[in-house]
Design a protein around this motif. Sequence first.
Motif, PDB file in Angstrom:
ATOM      1  N   ASN A  84       0.903  -1.162   0.148  1.00 20.44           N
ATOM      2  CA  ASN A  84      -0.008  -0.052   0.000  1.00 20.44           C
ATOM      3  C   ASN A  84       0.791   1.372  -0.120  1.00 20.44           C
ATOM      4  O   ASN A  84       1.700   1.338   0.697  1.00 20.44           O
ATOM      5  N   ILE A  85       0.545   2.205  -1.008  1.00 20.90           N
ATOM      6  CA  ILE A  85       1.396   3.461  -0.805  1.00 20.90           C
ATOM      7  C   ILE A  85       0.671   4.514   0.005  1.00 20.90           C
ATOM      8  O   ILE A  85      -0.487   4.671  -0.237  1.00 20.90           O
ATOM      9  N   LEU A  86       1.437   4.918   0.908  1.00 20.43           N
ATOM     10  CA  LEU A  86       0.915   5.902   2.072  1.00 20.43           C
ATOM     11  C   LEU A  86       1.387   7.191   1.711  1.00 20.43           C
ATOM     12  O   LEU A  86       1.615   7.580   0.600  1.00 20.43           O
ATOM     13  N   SER A  87       1.390   8.099   2.734  1.00 20.24           N
ATOM     14  CA  SER A  87       2.157   9.396   2.563  1.00 20.24           C
ATOM     15  C   SER A  87       2.457  10.011   3.915  1.00 20.24           C
ATOM     16  O   SER A  87       1.982   9.599   4.809  1.00 20.24           O
ATOM     17  N   THR A  88       3.482  10.807   3.746  1.00 23.63           N
ATOM     18  CA  THR A  88       4.038  11.584   4.934  1.00 23.63           C
ATOM     19  C   THR A  88       2.893  12.483   5.692  1.00 23.63           C
ATOM     20  O   THR A  88       3.085  12.846   6.746  1.00 23.63           O
ATOM     21  N   ALA A  89       1.961  12.662   4.836  1.00 22.17           N
ATOM     22  CA  ALA A  89       0.809  13.633   5.470  1.00 22.17           C
ATOM     23  C   ALA A  89       0.113  12.782   6.697  1.00 22.17           C
ATOM     24  O   ALA A  89      -0.493  13.547   7.291  1.00 22.17           O
TER      25      ALA A  89
END
Length: 309
Positions: A154-159
């Motif tokens: 799964n691609i997450l985010s630093t947000a």
Amino acid sequence: MTEFSIPEPEKFTELLSLKNKVAIVTGGSRGIGKQIVKRLSEAGATVVFTARGKDALQQTQEEITAAGGNVVGVQADSSKIQDSKRVVDYTVEKFGAVDILVNCAAVFPMKNAMDMDEKTWDQTFAIDTKGAFFFAKLAAEKMIAAGNGGRIINILSTAANKPLSSLIAYGAAKSALWYVTQALAQELGQNGIVVNAVTPGGTMTEERLAALKGGDMGDLAQSFAGSDSANGSDGPDFNTILNKLPQMIKSMMPLGRLGFPDDIAKAVLFLASDMGQYISGVNITVDGGQSLADPKSSMMQKIQDSSKN
């Protein structure tokens, strides 16, 4: 007494090979997703990738096929479970299996908390969290039935790690997806399915580069500078932000640059290959050290200082 044996290590030349593997990549027609499709294809995988835009799908399929890759673009909306099921069923019917799933499809509307509306919130979670979960569930069902294990990334985010009010829905949805990632890793491990996440930092895609060259970086600048400067209140001149933004970003980053899609794609390839076969429930942050500092306060200080000169 139980006897243990240590298997012979694989040959070095085979560790990154995805030959005879079948992958699904959602949101694979541009940016990070497109580069992930390219890397998995180069490693030998057959890749089914999705997007909502038909033209972008066809263009990406033709480009990668011309380079020797075996890829198929399928039009689908990740927020619709029936579309997810159709893609997974198609993949198994046409290619015999699904060994790898990469959830990259996402939307990231820039709205502050007080400007947020129900439609935007629901759409963000429908694609970024619900859609990724059901794609994973449906793919895992096929993996379990085949009995050969599998990989879900799964691609997450630093947000999700450093809250920014203008990305409140996106950050919350990606935080939820991290929980989903860990829960799936715990549940599916007994079936030989490893589940991990990759978190990109600020990444310069072709689309963002085109916007930068065209001077259309208002949203990015506003996300660093806050709403006051955009509304004409006391703050640095908005043109100052736009003109100095590229140099400021470069000076802020520990490695002197933003990330590129291939930085993320290489991490995904690592987890999808036998290099990552004993890694599960892990989040690999690929941000060049950006998370070591506070980008908002650092950027604001640089903008304030420059406006005095």
